[in-house]
Write a protein that holds these residues in place. Sequence first.
Motif, PDB file in Angstrom:
ATOM      1  N   ARG A  99       0.826  -1.205   0.000  1.00 17.60           N
ATOM      2  CA  ARG A  99       0.000   0.000   0.000  1.00 17.60           C
ATOM      3  C   ARG A  99       0.862   1.257   0.000  1.00 17.60           C
ATOM      4  N   GLU A 100       1.979   1.203   0.743  1.00 18.42           N
ATOM      5  CA  GLU A 100       2.876   2.351   0.771  1.00 18.42           C
ATOM      6  C   GLU A 100       3.456   2.623  -0.616  1.00 18.42           C
ATOM      7  N   LEU A 101       3.860   1.550  -1.315  1.00 18.76           N
ATOM      8  CA  LEU A 101       4.411   1.708  -2.656  1.00 18.76           C
ATOM      9  C   LEU A 101       3.361   2.220  -3.633  1.00 18.76           C
ATOM     10  N   GLU A 102       2.155   1.713  -3.499  1.00 18.97           N
ATOM     11  CA  GLU A 102       1.081   2.157  -4.387  1.00 18.97           C
ATOM     12  C   GLU A 102       0.801   3.644  -4.194  1.00 18.97           C
ATOM     13  N   ALA A 103       0.811   4.088  -2.930  1.00 19.39           N
ATOM     14  CA  ALA A 103       0.595   5.505  -2.650  1.00 19.39           C
ATOM     15  C   ALA A 103       1.730   6.351  -3.206  1.00 19.39           C
ATOM     16  N   LEU A 104       2.962   5.837  -3.092  1.00 18.19           N
ATOM     17  CA  LEU A 104       4.108   6.568  -3.609  1.00 18.19           C
ATOM     18  C   LEU A 104       4.055   6.654  -5.129  1.00 18.19           C
ATOM     19  N   VAL A 105       3.694   5.547  -5.779  1.00 16.09           N
ATOM     20  CA  VAL A 105       3.565   5.542  -7.240  1.00 16.09           C
ATOM     21  C   VAL A 105       2.515   6.553  -7.677  1.00 16.09           C
ATOM     22  N   GLU A 106       1.395   6.581  -6.978  1.00 13.99           N
ATOM     23  CA  GLU A 106       0.330   7.514  -7.316  1.00 13.99           C
ATOM     24  C   GLU A 106       0.806   8.958  -7.196  1.00 13.99           C
ATOM     25  N   THR A 107       1.576   9.247  -6.146  1.00 13.96           N
ATOM     26  CA  THR A 107       2.070  10.608  -5.942  1.00 13.96           C
ATOM     27  C   THR A 107       3.044  11.003  -7.037  1.00 13.96           C
ATOM     28  N   VAL A 108       3.934  10.075  -7.404  1.00 13.16           N
ATOM     29  CA  VAL A 108       4.895  10.368  -8.473  1.00 13.16           C
ATOM     30  C   VAL A 108       4.165  10.616  -9.787  1.00 13.16           C
ATOM     31  N   GLU A 109       3.167   9.809 -10.076  1.00 12.12           N
ATOM     32  CA  GLU A 109       2.388   9.995 -11.300  1.00 12.12           C
ATOM     33  C   GLU A 109       1.689  11.358 -11.302  1.00 12.12           C
ATOM     34  N   MET A 110       1.105  11.737 -10.145  1.00  9.61           N
ATOM     35  CA  MET A 110       0.432  13.029 -10.047  1.00  9.61           C
ATOM     36  C   MET A 110       1.423  14.179 -10.202  1.00  9.61           C
ATOM     37  N   THR A 111       2.612  14.010  -9.630  1.00  5.75           N
ATOM     38  CA  THR A 111       3.636  15.051  -9.727  1.00  5.75           C
ATOM     39  C   THR A 111       4.061  15.254 -11.173  1.00  5.75           C
ATOM     40  N   ILE A 112       4.274  14.144 -11.887  1.00  4.10           N
ATOM     41  CA  ILE A 112       4.661  14.237 -13.299  1.00  4.10           C
ATOM     42  C   ILE A 112       3.564  14.918 -14.108  1.00  4.10           C
ATOM     43  N   THR A 114       1.355  17.000 -13.018  1.00  2.00           N
ATOM     44  CA  THR A 114       1.316  18.413 -12.649  1.00  2.00           C
ATOM     45  C   THR A 114       2.410  19.191 -13.360  1.00  2.00           C
ATOM     46  N   MET A 115       3.606  18.595 -13.411  1.00  2.00           N
ATOM     47  CA  MET A 115       4.722  19.249 -14.095  1.00  2.00           C
ATOM     48  C   MET A 115       4.425  19.460 -15.577  1.00  2.00           C
ATOM     49  N   LYS A 116       3.663  18.544 -16.152  1.00  2.00           N
ATOM     50  CA  LYS A 116       3.311  18.647 -17.574  1.00  2.00           C
ATOM     51  C   LYS A 116       2.065  19.497 -17.802  1.00  2.00           C
ATOM     52  N   GLY A 117       1.498  20.020 -16.723  1.00  2.34           N
ATOM     53  CA  GLY A 117       0.326  20.860 -16.848  1.00  2.34           C
ATOM     54  C   GLY A 117      -0.961  20.112 -17.109  1.00  2.34           C
ATOM     55  N   GLN A 118      -0.949  18.808 -16.837  1.00  8.64           N
ATOM     56  CA  GLN A 118      -2.131  17.984 -17.102  1.00  8.64           C
ATOM     57  C   GLN A 118      -3.111  17.978 -15.934  1.00  8.64           C
ATOM     58  N   GLN A 119      -2.637  18.343 -14.732  1.00 11.27           N
ATOM     59  CA  GLN A 119      -3.497  18.426 -13.561  1.00 11.27           C
ATOM     60  C   GLN A 119      -2.816  19.292 -12.516  1.00 11.27           C
ATOM     61  N   THR A 120      -3.490  19.524 -11.406  1.00  7.88           N
ATOM     62  CA  THR A 120      -2.939  20.342 -10.334  1.00  7.88           C
ATOM     63  C   THR A 120      -2.983  19.553  -9.038  1.00  7.88           C
ATOM     64  N   MET A 121      -1.853  19.542  -8.328  1.00  9.22           N
ATOM     65  CA  MET A 121      -1.793  18.877  -7.031  1.00  9.22           C
ATOM     66  C   MET A 121      -2.093  19.869  -5.924  1.00  9.22           C
ATOM     67  N   THR A 122      -2.872  19.439  -4.954  1.00 11.19           N
ATOM     68  CA  THR A 122      -3.103  20.271  -3.777  1.00 11.19           C
ATOM     69  C   THR A 122      -1.903  20.132  -2.843  1.00 11.19           C
ATOM     70  N   ASN A 123      -1.753  21.082  -1.921  1.00  9.05           N
ATOM     71  CA  ASN A 123      -0.666  20.988  -0.943  1.00  9.05           C
ATOM     72  C   ASN A 123      -0.821  19.744  -0.080  1.00  9.05           C
ATOM     73  N   GLU A 124      -2.068  19.363   0.209  1.00  7.49           N
ATOM     74  CA  GLU A 124      -2.309  18.146   0.995  1.00  7.49           C
ATOM     75  C   GLU A 124      -1.789  16.919   0.264  1.00  7.49           C
ATOM     76  N   GLU A 125      -2.013  16.872  -1.055  1.00  7.81           N
ATOM     77  CA  GLU A 125      -1.527  15.738  -1.852  1.00  7.81           C
ATOM     78  C   GLU A 125      -0.015  15.723  -1.907  1.00  7.81           C
ATOM     79  N   ARG A 126       0.598  16.897  -2.051  1.00  3.86           N
ATOM     80  CA  ARG A 126       2.056  16.968  -2.071  1.00  3.86           C
ATOM     81  C   ARG A 126       2.632  16.479  -0.741  1.00  3.86           C
ATOM     82  N   PHE A 127       2.022  16.912   0.362  1.00  2.27           N
ATOM     83  CA  PHE A 127       2.509  16.544   1.690  1.00  2.27           C
ATOM     84  C   PHE A 127       2.350  15.053   1.934  1.00  2.27           C
TER      85      PHE A 127
END
Length: 268
Positions: A99-112, A114-127
């Motif tokens: 579960r920890e790895l799955e959460a980390l993978v999800e965060t990395v995917e969201m970060t990528i 966000t960097m590409k301008g495809q979505q926006t991460m909230t500060n809560e999600e970043r934290f």
Amino acid sequence: MGDALSADRTYTIGELATISGATERALRHYEDLGLLSPARGENGYRRYGEKDVERLQQVLLFRACGMGLSEIRELLESPDYDAALALERHLKTLRVRQRELEALVETVEMTIATMKGQQTMTNEERFRGLKEQAIETNENAYGAEARERYGDDAVNAANERVRAMSEKDWNEMRKLEQGIIRQLKAAMATGDPAGDAAQELVVLHRRWICGYWGEGRYSAQAHLALGEMYLADERFRDYYDSRAGVGATEFLVAALRAQLGDGGPEME
């Protein structure tokens, strides 16, 4: 170990290495530790039977669960040893880490994204991703040793405490880590591991430990044991020595021994 094994067939060390994926060197090491006890043929060569193969599989499974070899040996030699129950317990740990790895993978995917301008991460999600990354990094670096020394329940509980931290708690823990390094430098300058500066260092270090372990899991004995692990592991030595100066780890442990050697003073 996908091959069908005959009950009366035996294997050379090379054949068992091929079947299991373990190296011949590892198999010899397991034998030296008493984890394996192969028979010897007339020529003196090792011969592994079905029971040896089953035992090796259990050793490798427990290793994959993060257990140390000494803990595995104690487990296998215990008169109460039950392979199924032991694996069920560690399966729970693997599922937590999954579960920890799955959460980390999800965060990395969201970060990528966000960097590409495809979505926006909230500060809560970043934290949340930051905490999961810290947990996984710590597991990869020290998880096996910590689980061998303190047990799966204690490590899992520490991970959950990190996961439950608010952003304020998280930032305070980071500040506390920096404060420990500053106090360690100050205490080292006095040259007295039993002095007032060293005592304040131990207080801060305890506060940091309790932030992860929880007050109910703290004891002076466990604190001292953690310090001894610092001395035995170059990674811990490097953490303190690279930040506070050469000899910092030894001074910290000397302070722990001086302050906690008799059970330790009451600390707030």
